[in-house]
Design an enzyme around this catalytic site. Structure first.
Site, PDB file in Angstrom:
ATOM      1  NE  ARG A  61      41.622  44.202  57.581  1.00 42.42           N
ATOM      2  CZ  ARG A  61      40.876  45.155  57.012  1.00 42.42           C
ATOM      3  NH1 ARG A  61      39.757  44.877  56.433  1.00 42.42           N
ATOM      4  NH2 ARG A  61      41.232  46.403  57.035  1.00 42.42           N
ATOM      5  CG  PHE A 116      44.245  49.854  58.219  1.00 46.45           C
ATOM      6  CD1 PHE A 116      43.361  50.430  59.114  1.00 46.45           C
ATOM      7  CD2 PHE A 116      43.777  49.469  56.978  1.00 46.45           C
ATOM      8  CE1 PHE A 116      42.026  50.638  58.771  1.00 46.45           C
ATOM      9  CE2 PHE A 116      42.445  49.668  56.616  1.00 46.45           C
ATOM     10  CZ  PHE A 116      41.569  50.262  57.525  1.00 46.45           C
ATOM     11  CE1 TYR A 175      23.829  65.842  38.020  1.00 50.07           C
ATOM     12  CE2 TYR A 175      21.466  66.183  38.219  1.00 50.07           C
ATOM     13  CZ  TYR A 175      22.731  66.195  38.773  1.00 50.07           C
ATOM     14  OH  TYR A 175      22.896  66.554  40.088  1.00 50.07           O
ATOM     15  CG  ASP A 223      27.494  44.934  54.598  1.00 51.33           C
ATOM     16  OD1 ASP A 223      27.481  44.695  53.373  1.00 51.33           O
ATOM     17  OD2 ASP A 223      28.470  45.466  55.158  1.00 51.33           O
ATOM     18  CG  PHE A 261      33.845  46.275  56.950  1.00 53.66           C
ATOM     19  CD1 PHE A 261      34.797  45.297  56.830  1.00 53.66           C
ATOM     20  CD2 PHE A 261      33.935  47.400  56.133  1.00 53.66           C
ATOM     21  CE1 PHE A 261      35.840  45.421  55.916  1.00 53.66           C
ATOM     22  CE2 PHE A 261      34.964  47.522  55.215  1.00 53.66           C
ATOM     23  CZ  PHE A 261      35.924  46.522  55.107  1.00 53.66           C
ATOM     24  CB  THR A 262      37.285  49.300  58.872  1.00 57.47           C
ATOM     25  OG1 THR A 262      37.117  48.939  57.496  1.00 57.47           O
ATOM     26  CG2 THR A 262      38.284  48.346  59.506  1.00 57.47           C
ATOM     27  CE  LYS A 270      34.630  43.907  50.007  1.00 56.15           C
ATOM     28  NZ  LYS A 270      35.589  42.846  50.232  1.00 56.15           N
TER      29      LYS A 270
HETATM   30  N1  F0G Z   1      30.789  46.109  54.075  1.00 58.07           N
HETATM   31  C1  F0G Z   1      31.621  45.063  53.959  1.00 58.07           C
HETATM   32  C2  F0G Z   1      31.250  43.757  54.557  1.00 58.07           C
HETATM   33  C3  F0G Z   1      32.825  45.196  53.247  1.00 58.07           C
HETATM   34  O1  F0G Z   1      33.629  44.152  53.133  1.00 58.07           O
HETATM   35  C4  F0G Z   1      33.139  46.446  52.661  1.00 58.07           C
HETATM   36  C5  F0G Z   1      34.396  46.628  51.941  1.00 58.07           C
HETATM   37  C6  F0G Z   1      32.243  47.505  52.817  1.00 58.07           C
HETATM   38  C7  F0G Z   1      31.080  47.302  53.534  1.00 58.07           C
HETATM   39  C8  F0G Z   1      32.532  48.864  52.244  1.00 58.07           C
HETATM   40  O2  F0G Z   1      32.387  48.833  50.871  1.00 58.07           O
HETATM   41  O3  F0G Z   1      34.664  49.366  49.968  1.00 58.07           O
HETATM   42  O4  F0G Z   1      32.621  49.631  48.557  1.00 58.07           O
HETATM   43  O5  F0G Z   1      33.064  51.184  50.405  1.00 58.07           O
HETATM   44  N2  F0G Z   1      35.370  45.847  52.001  1.00 58.07           N
HETATM   45  C9  F0G Z   1      36.637  45.962  51.264  1.00 58.07           C
HETATM   46  C10 F0G Z   1      37.584  44.852  51.645  1.00 58.07           C
HETATM   47  C11 F0G Z   1      37.251  47.310  51.347  1.00 58.07           C
HETATM   48  O6  F0G Z   1      38.720  44.876  51.154  1.00 58.07           O
HETATM   49  O7  F0G Z   1      37.231  43.939  52.380  1.00 58.07           O
HETATM   50  P1  F0G Z   1      33.230  49.812  49.898  1.00 58.07           P
END
Ligand code: F0G
Length: 482
Positions: free
Chosen positions: A389, A455, A80, A223, A132-133, A266
């Site tokens: 997208r 989406f 832990y 990022d 980013f979303t 990623k």
């Molecule tokens: N920042 C970027 C540039 C991303 O592409 C993503 C995730 C995140 C943050 C968030 O990271 O998914 O680990 O919480 N992109 C994925 C995609 C979901 O399919 O492009 P996460």
């Protein structure tokens, strides 16, 4: 990965790895694909993976891992608090990025939650090349706003600009003057800018942005989720870095930033997330949030096995053979499509091949979701799962009015070292067929429309019986073939 020239003069991307573990996949017949798509509400997120031939939805958490990553997972130290695994990962991160502190989180958006909670005050504005979303969602949840200051070239689908993710320095200076630095929560640079087609940011631009941030006393958040591809582009498109080792490019980027964070789904070909900083004050503030939202400071919601895989994966990422594979495959796919007149985002970037659905489906109005319709049609035509997208990924306004997207894209992600060249060629072939019959594709309308992140879960239906017509045409042209 390198492009080698064959006797014929043809340039072929040659894999610098061999496959030693495989997963069986299957290609269901076109009729079954059409009914799976219907069952999934014409939303590729709702398809079952067992119905998918090539999963190009995302590279997130699905990159191929190396033998060394799997081996490291067996040596994970479960505890832990204070696990050896944490200290091993911390050491790797400190070495690669040259930053003092590492805070673990379960994935990229969890890092964004912690950063937004630390830096975003209600009424403040975060400036960034592009949102980013999940980033935007966390900032707005805290009462902040996002302003995008990417260069105009970033919005051009077809361009020859090598770094379409760059921040427009004039827009940055103007925004600081207009908004006032006390109301700016932070400036964010996203490597391999996801939503404009995986387009890279240049070191020249990061240096300039960092210089302005330091002069104005603004925090620079980087990022690095899509850093791997971006490193390849800095090395191959920015002359100064031709002979610089990519670990040194990484260190310079980190030295120009106050916070670096990334999704290890990623970067590093594992699963998890990391926040890095050398700023004592920021570290203390962010640290308090980790046990609250993620888990104790030495695991942050990650399994120790994934942390071991991440440590090895990150080290392996600092290798040109590794970072080049995705961009070179994407370039090969984009070039095949361009040769057939199929509109894609250029220059080819990282992350995936981005098809211009606006042009592909010129006859479908934006309110009928051309990108969503094209993603569904691609699946029916090929069993390949891409991601919408475009307008579907936007949120409808409180007034019920559609927020029309600036670009209508379908992303075909190319996870690292997962697909073979013949699979990539198959994608190009089926897309060429679909392009020839694009007039058959029709629009979509919602049957169930969630208020947020529609989406992901939204269900739609075709306007007219176009999927049926597509299946009929497929059988006519391909006979018994899958
Ligand atoms: N920042 C970027 C540039 C991303 O592409 C993503 C995730 C995140 C943050 C968030 O990271 O998914 O680990 O919480 N992109 C994925 C995609 C979901 O399919 O492009 P996460």
């Amino acid at each position: 990965m390198s492009n080698v020239t064959f006797l014929s003069g043809e340039k072929i991307p040659l894999e610098m790895h061999k496959v030693r573990m495989v997963q069986k996949i299957s290609l269901p017949p076109v009729e079954q694909r059409a009914s799976s798509m219907e069952e999934a509400g014409y939303n590729t997120f709702l398809l079952k993976n067992r119905d998918v031939f090539l999963d190009m939805l995302s590279d997130s958490g699905v990159n191929a891992m190396s033998e060394n990553q799997y081996a490291a997972m067996l040596q994970a130290d479960d505890s832990y608090a204070g696990s050896e695994t944490f200290y091993r990962l911390e050491k790797v991160l400190q070495d690669i990025f040259g930053m003092k502190y590492f805070l673990p989180a379960h994935q990229g958006r969890a890092c964004e939650n912690i950063i937004a909670k630390t830096l975003v005050a209600p009424g403040s504005v975060a400036l960034m090349n592009y949102h980013f979303t999940t980033t935007k969602a966390h900032i707005t949840l805290m009462g902040g706003a996002v302003e995008e200051i990417i260069g105009d070239e970033g919005f051009k689908i077809q361009s020859t600009a090598p770094f379409k993710g760059d921040i427009d320095i004039d827009k940055l200076n103007e925004a600081i003057k207009r908004i006032g630095k006390e109301k700016i929560s932070f400036v964010r640079v996203e490597a391999g800018t996801n939503l404009v087609g995986g387009q890279p940011v240049s070191m020249r631009n990061i240096r300039e942005v960092s210089h302005i941030c330091r002069k104005e006393g603004l925090k620079l958040v980087f990022d690095a989720s899509l850093l791997a591809d971006n490193l390849y582009f800095i090395k191959t498109r920015e002359a100064e870095f031709k002979d610089v080792e990519i670990i040194n490019i990484t260190r310079e980027i980190a030295s120009l930033s106050d916070i670096v964070y990334f999704s290890a789904r990623k970067l590093g070909a594992a699963r998890g997330g990391a926040i890095l900083t050398s700023d004592d004050g920021l570290h203390v503030k962010m640290r308090e949030l980790v046990p609250l939202f993620e888990g104790f400071l030495t695991y942050g919601g990650m399994s120790v096995r994934e942390m071991e895989a991440m440590a090895v994966g990150l080290r392996e990422t600092m290798d040109m053979d590794v970072v080049s594979q995705t961009p070179i495959f994407i370039e090969a796919l984009c070039n095949e499509l361009l040769a057939k007149g199929i509109p894609v985002v250029t220059p080819p970037g990282g992350l995936g091949c981005h098809i211009d659905a606006w042009k592909f489906c010129e006859h479908i109005p934006q309110t009928e979701y051309p990108s969503g319709a094209l993603a569904a049609a691609i699946y029916i035509a090929s069993g390949v799962r891409g991601m919408e997208r475009g307008t579907l990924s936007e949120q409808r306004g409180e007034d019920g009015i559609e927020h029309l997207a600036e670009m209508e894209l379908v992303r075909l992600a190319v996870p690292k070292r997962v697909f073979t060249l013949s699979q990539i060629k198959y994608v190009a072939d089926r897309l060429t067929w679909l392009f020839a019959h694009r007039h058959l594709i029709g629009g979509l309308e919602f049957v169930e429309e969630p208020k947020v992140l529609r989406f992901f879960f939204g269900r739609l239906k075709p306007i007219g019986n176009w999927p049926e017509q597509l299946v009929r045409q497929f059988r006519k042209d391909f006979g018994e073939s899958l």
